[in-house]
Design a protein around this motif. Sequence first.
Motif, PDB file in Angstrom:
ATOM      1  N   LEU A   1      36.263  19.256  30.001  1.00  0.00           N
ATOM      2  CA  LEU A   1      34.840  19.576  30.185  1.00  0.00           C
ATOM      3  C   LEU A   1      34.495  20.961  29.630  1.00  0.00           C
ATOM      4  CD1 LEU A   1      34.363  18.210  33.825  1.00  0.00           C
ATOM      5  CD2 LEU A   1      33.911  17.051  31.651  1.00  0.00           C
ATOM      6  N   GLY A   2      35.447  21.549  28.884  1.00  0.00           N
ATOM      7  CA  GLY A   2      35.195  22.847  28.268  1.00  0.00           C
ATOM      8  C   GLY A   2      35.484  24.030  29.171  1.00  0.00           C
ATOM      9  N   GLN A   3      36.056  23.774  30.341  1.00  0.00           N
ATOM     10  CA  GLN A   3      36.349  24.868  31.266  1.00  0.00           C
ATOM     11  C   GLN A   3      37.698  25.514  30.928  1.00  0.00           C
ATOM     12  OE1 GLN A   3      36.942  21.708  31.734  1.00  0.00           O
ATOM     13  NE2 GLN A   3      38.216  21.252  33.526  1.00  0.00           N
ATOM     14  N   ILE A   4      37.841  26.789  31.294  1.00  0.00           N
ATOM     15  CA  ILE A   4      39.116  27.472  31.102  1.00  0.00           C
ATOM     16  C   ILE A   4      40.047  27.067  32.244  1.00  0.00           C
ATOM     17  CG2 ILE A   4      40.288  29.700  30.963  1.00  0.00           C
ATOM     18  CD1 ILE A   4      37.730  30.909  29.852  1.00  0.00           C
ATOM     19  N   LEU A   5      41.223  26.590  31.898  1.00  0.00           N
ATOM     20  CA  LEU A   5      42.202  26.160  32.891  1.00  0.00           C
ATOM     21  C   LEU A   5      43.046  27.350  33.319  1.00  0.00           C
ATOM     22  CD1 LEU A   5      43.358  22.843  31.154  1.00  0.00           C
ATOM     23  CD2 LEU A   5      41.622  23.118  32.953  1.00  0.00           C
ATOM     24  N   VAL A   6      42.821  27.824  34.515  1.00  0.00           N
ATOM     25  CA  VAL A   6      43.537  29.000  35.020  1.00  0.00           C
ATOM     26  C   VAL A   6      44.737  28.569  35.853  1.00  0.00           C
ATOM     27  CG1 VAL A   6      41.449  30.420  35.023  1.00  0.00           C
ATOM     28  CG2 VAL A   6      42.060  29.123  37.082  1.00  0.00           C
ATOM     29  N   GLU A   7      45.614  29.535  36.139  1.00  0.00           N
ATOM     30  CA  GLU A   7      46.756  29.273  37.018  1.00  0.00           C
ATOM     31  C   GLU A   7      46.230  28.893  38.408  1.00  0.00           C
ATOM     32  OE1 GLU A   7      50.049  29.480  36.123  1.00  0.00           O
ATOM     33  OE2 GLU A   7      49.476  29.935  34.045  1.00  0.00           O
TER      34      GLU A   7
END
Length: 324
Positions: free
Chosen positions: A200-206
């Motif tokens: 969805l274009g989101q940044i995948l963080v830890e």
Amino acid sequence: METDVETYESIKEWRDKNITAYLADSVSLNKFHDQVMCKVFDLAISRVKKGSPPCEFSWFITGSGGRFEQGVISDQDHGLIYEISNVDNDTYFKKLGEEVSYGLYIVGYPYCQGNVMSSNPLWRKSMHEWKEQLLKWMDDESWDAIRYLQIFYDARVLIGKKSYVKELKMVIYQYQLKNQTVLKRFIANVTHVKNVIGPLGQILVEQHGMYQGSVNLKYAAFLPYVNAIRVLSIKEGIYDTSTLDRMKCLKETKEYSKAIKDCEDNFLMLLRYRLTLFQVESYTDTHYLHIESLQKEQRKEIKRILKDGKKLHDYVIALIEKGC
């Protein structure tokens, strides 16, 4: 600021006291790191018996230091090249390499986990032995051999004969002109990029642990740019080490001008973001940017940098695989 230095501990004290004055930009910080490391090397020479070096040599740094891209905390990546191998020279540079590595550790540069240090005979050789080593690595199809070639191509001389490293890089360039499969092996070595942009274009963080809410800038952002630009530099015989300098040279070539159009600005922004990570306790901490604490515009900026880096990386892979 200059100071009379007699011990590694006093260099460390001077370094720790003054480093905050060099955090305005990456160039200032890296010049400061160079200054500190040169002080360590000079002290190491004074501590090795027999006095001055017995022959001409180059002491080079590589990795982020070689590329002029170090953060506040940086580990060791360095090696030695000397004019000719004999018992006296080998013994001298072995002692010097070990002393330099020890001195840098005391001053605040952690030992390299991959053992890319002058204390390791793999990274301390005569000029003739280095040429043989590079050719052996290029003939070798192992993952490590290509990784070592990449590391060497980022070498930058800090002390000694400047021409040695360039002459050795020319060996790599000339070899790949006649053996184009080498570039494909370079690409195969760096194909995997940590994907941190979700569907969805989101940044995948830890999601868990001490870096929860953060993204690893080294693997997700820096390496896609660094690796792609390095491969193109090897292909085109560009011997500069800084990723930004390599980009400038490549942009002058019509073939790459469009693909690299926004890369310089993106990479400069990345370096600025990493400079914000100065209140950290370890080398690993310098890689993690806490995304959720950024402002909306900053998150958009990071997302664009990540996407463009992946795009550049994929472009170079496709280019080399086509044999262009």
